[in-house]
Design a protein around this motif. Sequence first.
Motif, PDB file in Angstrom:
ATOM      1  N   ILE A 163      36.882  40.028  42.976  1.00 16.89           N
ATOM      2  CA  ILE A 163      36.139  41.032  43.750  1.00 16.89           C
ATOM      3  C   ILE A 163      36.985  42.292  43.930  1.00 16.89           C
ATOM      4  N   THR A 164      38.256  42.099  44.246  1.00 22.41           N
ATOM      5  CA  THR A 164      39.159  43.245  44.436  1.00 22.41           C
ATOM      6  C   THR A 164      39.261  44.075  43.158  1.00 22.41           C
ATOM      7  N   LEU A 165      39.402  43.393  42.039  1.00 21.78           N
ATOM      8  CA  LEU A 165      39.534  44.091  40.758  1.00 21.78           C
ATOM      9  C   LEU A 165      38.251  44.838  40.398  1.00 21.78           C
ATOM     10  N   CYS A 166      37.112  44.215  40.637  1.00 21.02           N
ATOM     11  CA  CYS A 166      35.823  44.871  40.342  1.00 21.02           C
ATOM     12  C   CYS A 166      35.636  46.121  41.208  1.00 21.02           C
ATOM     13  N   PHE A 167      35.991  46.024  42.480  1.00 24.71           N
ATOM     14  CA  PHE A 167      35.864  47.173  43.378  1.00 24.71           C
ATOM     15  C   PHE A 167      36.769  48.317  42.914  1.00 24.71           C
ATOM     16  N   PHE A 168      37.972  47.962  42.497  1.00 22.22           N
ATOM     17  CA  PHE A 168      38.891  48.995  42.016  1.00 22.22           C
ATOM     18  C   PHE A 168      38.351  49.664  40.753  1.00 22.22           C
ATOM     19  N   MET A 169      37.813  48.874  39.835  1.00 27.23           N
ATOM     20  CA  MET A 169      37.291  49.438  38.589  1.00 27.23           C
ATOM     21  C   MET A 169      36.121  50.381  38.862  1.00 27.23           C
ATOM     22  N   MET A 170      35.271  50.018  39.804  1.00 26.85           N
ATOM     23  CA  MET A 170      34.145  50.895  40.158  1.00 26.85           C
ATOM     24  C   MET A 170      34.652  52.198  40.773  1.00 26.85           C
ATOM     25  N   SER A 171      35.629  52.091  41.656  1.00 31.03           N
ATOM     26  CA  SER A 171      36.202  53.297  42.271  1.00 31.03           C
ATOM     27  C   SER A 171      36.902  54.156  41.217  1.00 31.03           C
ATOM     28  N   LEU A 361      50.225  34.827  46.108  1.00 27.02           N
ATOM     29  CA  LEU A 361      51.001  35.702  45.228  1.00 27.02           C
ATOM     30  C   LEU A 361      50.144  36.768  44.549  1.00 27.02           C
ATOM     31  N   ILE A 362      48.961  36.380  44.083  1.00 26.35           N
ATOM     32  CA  ILE A 362      48.177  37.291  43.245  1.00 26.35           C
ATOM     33  C   ILE A 362      47.607  38.455  44.035  1.00 26.35           C
ATOM     34  N   ASN A 363      47.212  38.209  45.275  1.00 27.77           N
ATOM     35  CA  ASN A 363      46.624  39.301  46.062  1.00 27.77           C
ATOM     36  C   ASN A 363      47.610  40.444  46.316  1.00 27.77           C
ATOM     37  N   PRO A 364      48.841  40.164  46.776  1.00 32.91           N
ATOM     38  CA  PRO A 364      49.794  41.279  46.933  1.00 32.91           C
ATOM     39  C   PRO A 364      50.110  41.992  45.616  1.00 32.91           C
TER      40      PRO A 364
END
Length: 394
Positions: A163-171, A361-364
């Motif tokens: 979800i974090t990666l998708c939001f970043f790609m959209m932004s 680990l992956i989130n930070p």
Amino acid sequence: MPVYSWKGTDLKGKIHTGVFSAESYKELEGILERRSIGLISARSVLRTTVFSSSLQQTFFSQLSSLLLAHIPLYDALIIIASCNKGSSFEKLVRQLACLIAEGMPLSEALLLHMCVDQLAVVVIRTGEKTGDIAHALEHMVKHKALMELFKKKLYAALFVPGITLCFFMMSFMGIFLIVIPRFEFYCTSLAAPLPYSTHLVIGLSRYIRSWNFLYGCGGLVSFLLLSFLYSHSIQGYKVHIAFLLKIAPIRSFLIKVYTTQLLRGLAFLLGRGIPLVQALEVCGAVQSSVLAREEIAVLKNLVEQGKTLSYAVSSTIFSSEELNSFILLGESTGKLSAMIDNAATVFQHKVYSIIDWYIVLINPILLVSIGLLIAGLMCAVYMPLITFPLCLEL
């Protein structure tokens, strides 16, 4: 074993349909003939389940509850069917009830009309032999719920980063499609020299807005789609897994997952009185991983040759000093099922620990990476704004 979708008629002229596993068309014809059903037509189909996993779980849970309440099997099926009026599921359950009324065992009725997994069939047959289907179903429901929870834990580990990666790609796309073009117009109107980072950002924005970017995306999507389809073939899956197994952390994690699934299945089946060879066969059949199925087949062959389970395990990817100790202790004490269950719990906790570590680990890492990209983008945008006044003074 091939799966056939069949259509037949009984002595009263009533049409019956269903799905059944058989070695050949002739064997299917013989099976139906023993049930006084003449085969009209049959076609080979993919091995799929008529019930979804969740629907199977609900069905067996309801059935075990009703049977534990001392409701006869036929009446229990009718009650379940009446709770699902107007659905194809209701029709299917009523067909099962009719077969039960004719004296057919539940395990055969299930096989005749749907492709439930082999684990369910073996457990139900064991319950039929012992005269305690209700408790057999109850234990199976608990086992399946435990395995579903295990799978959900694995999938949940990928949810938040995804979800974090998708939001970043959209932004990211919004900035390069809307903000940067306006900034480019502002920069060119001032006719001032731009830093290299700004040129890079503007060039990237132009590329994203060009047809070449769409062609590139189309090519990438096509490549990913073909790779996905290839990875779902037997050969492609082996290549995919072989590549992943070369990466030490992933190899360790996958083997622990496969080991946990195998041990859970073995402990459950051995606890129900299923012989070891048959339990291994069932565990292999219900495995989704081709690699795990092949390794379990090796286990089964070694056990059939008279080798101990501990020796057989040591010859496969499941081998580990800890697991071998559990199995040896179980074999020496005669409590193999209990020790395998303990081993399954230990390995499951290990998998959960790896998942928790991965999430921590992956989130930070993902957030820091996104932060660095945003910082670089801001520098590229703000550097000209800082240098323009200096250029004007000169």
